[in-house]
Design a protein around this motif. Structure first.
Motif, short mmCIF file in Angstrom:
data_model
loop_
_atom_site.label_atom_id
_atom_site.label_comp_id
_atom_site.label_asym_id
_atom_site.label_seq_id
_atom_site.Cartn_x
_atom_site.Cartn_y
_atom_site.Cartn_z
N LEU A 143 -46.31 -79.69 72.55
CA LEU A 143 -46.12 -79.82 73.55
C LEU A 143 -45.36 -78.68 73.99
CD1 LEU A 143 -45.02 -83.55 74.15
CD2 LEU A 143 -47.35 -82.50 74.28
N ALA A 144 -45.47 -77.74 75.50
CA ALA A 144 -44.65 -76.82 75.87
C ALA A 144 -43.44 -76.86 76.24
CB ALA A 144 -45.44 -75.96 76.35
N GLU A 145 -42.01 -75.76 76.28
CA GLU A 145 -40.82 -76.14 77.16
C GLU A 145 -39.84 -77.07 75.74
OE1 GLU A 145 -41.56 -75.57 81.07
OE2 GLU A 145 -42.09 -73.13 80.35
N GLN A 146 -40.86 -77.95 74.64
CA GLN A 146 -39.70 -79.08 74.29
C GLN A 146 -39.74 -78.55 72.96
OE1 GLN A 146 -39.67 -82.22 75.81
NE2 GLN A 146 -38.36 -82.31 73.85
N GLY A 147 -38.09 -79.29 72.30
CA GLY A 147 -37.38 -79.46 71.59
C GLY A 147 -38.08 -80.49 70.28
N HIS A 148 -37.19 -81.55 70.05
CA HIS A 148 -37.07 -82.01 68.83
C HIS A 148 -37.50 -83.51 70.36
CE1 HIS A 148 -37.19 -83.65 64.97
NE2 HIS A 148 -36.02 -84.57 65.77
N SER A 149 -36.82 -83.70 70.50
CA SER A 149 -36.82 -85.28 71.17
C SER A 149 -37.96 -85.41 71.88
CB SER A 149 -35.02 -85.98 71.97
OG SER A 149 -34.57 -85.37 71.37
N VAL A 150 -38.78 -84.86 71.50
CA VAL A 150 -40.38 -85.53 72.13
C VAL A 150 -39.91 -86.93 73.03
CG1 VAL A 150 -41.21 -83.74 71.38
CG2 VAL A 150 -42.24 -86.03 70.14
N LEU A 151 -40.16 -87.51 71.77
CA LEU A 151 -40.01 -88.98 72.06
C LEU A 151 -39.85 -89.71 73.35
CD1 LEU A 151 -41.03 -91.84 71.54
CD2 LEU A 151 -39.29 -91.67 70.26
#
Length: 277
Positions: free
Chosen positions: A230-238
């Motif tokens: 997922l682009a422009e996203q850190g660890h907290s995807v959920l």
């Protein structure tokens, strides 16, 4: 809401039956991460939507977390996988299950696929790392750092000032777990797998492109596992991208179920391009 004996602990579990009550519905067991997490993460993101789409949903609190028992010791990875197996036994669940794990929950999912493949139809790692020897070093550093820093009131005050009261409360809860149990020492001493080839079930792995865990993508793809970034996203995807994660994982689970859940890893896991958010 139920509390079930799952070996040497009692586990808090919530079930959401599939809409329509299909006895042949796929089963998804959601496994959360360490310290600041609980089954609530799934209750407010993926769980209800999966049930509405015709999936039997199992959500539970890991030992030491939420409303499950918090023993003083017993926090190696194999303790968590034993709890999972005990939970399926307590529920009388005989169907192979799809395991969706966030962060440490994904590590549990990989261990289950390696050590209990007969129980697992497929797995999903959300910002996770398989339990290799390298993982033990990474998790040891993170847990030692948290164990040292979160016990200081000024650290909690800094978290509240910079990240808000909710995150500060979660950090206080994490500190209670760390100070009252041997979790920080136990997890790095866990049983590990020798390599990705031991994960004998199909896997989807989802990462944020700004997370260091995304560095695993080339190796995972080379092994035939499906990956999404997922682009422009850190660890907290959920938590931060629940709609995209829901679409990816639900499609993965239903596709595996429709195929009978017995496809070879290489046939079920084509390389995937990143998704812009």
């Amino acid at each position: 809401m139920s509390r079930l004996a799952t070996g040497d602990v009692t586990t808090h579990v919530q079930l959401l039956p599939a809409a329509g009550g299909d006895p042949g519905a796929p089963v998804v067991v959601f496994v959360h991460g360490l310290l600041t997490d609980s089954l609530a993460s799934y209750y407010f993101t993926l769980g209800p939507a999966f049930a509405a789409a015709g999936v039997d949903v199992v959500m539970y609190d890991l030992r030491g977390h939420g409303r499950s028992d918090r023993p003083a010791t017993g926090y190696r990875l194999e303790d968590f996988t034993d709890d999972f197996v005990g939970l399926l036994d307590a529920l009388g669940e005989r169907r192979p299950v799809h395991v969706v794990g966030n962060s440490f929950g994904g590590t549990i999912a990989c261990a289950l696929a390696a050590w209990h493949p007969e129980l697992v139809a497929g797995i999903t790692m959300l910002e996770s790392e398989p339990p290799t020897r390298a993982w033990t070093g990474h998790i040891a550093e993170g847990l030692a750092d948290a164990h040292d820093k979160l016990r200081h009131p000024e650290a909690i005050a800094w978290i509240e000032a910079n990240h808000g009261g909710h995150t500060a409360r979660l950090s206080k809860g994490a500190n209670k777990i760390l100070q009252s149990t041997t979790l920080a020492a136990d997890v790095p001493r866990s049983r590990v797998i020798g390599g990705l080839e031991e994960i004998g079930r199909p896997m989807l792995a989802v990462f944020g492109d700004e997370s260091g865990l995304a560095a695993q993508v080339p190796e995972l793809r080379a092994r035939g596992f499906r990956t999404e970034v997922l682009a422009e996203q850190g660890h907290s995807v959920l938590i931060e991208r629940p709609h995209e994660v829901r679409e990816l994982v639900l499609d993965w689970v239903l596709s595996l179920h429709d195929a009978g859940g017995e496809l070879p890893v290489t046939a079920t896991a084509p390389a995937a391009s990143g998704i812009a958010g």
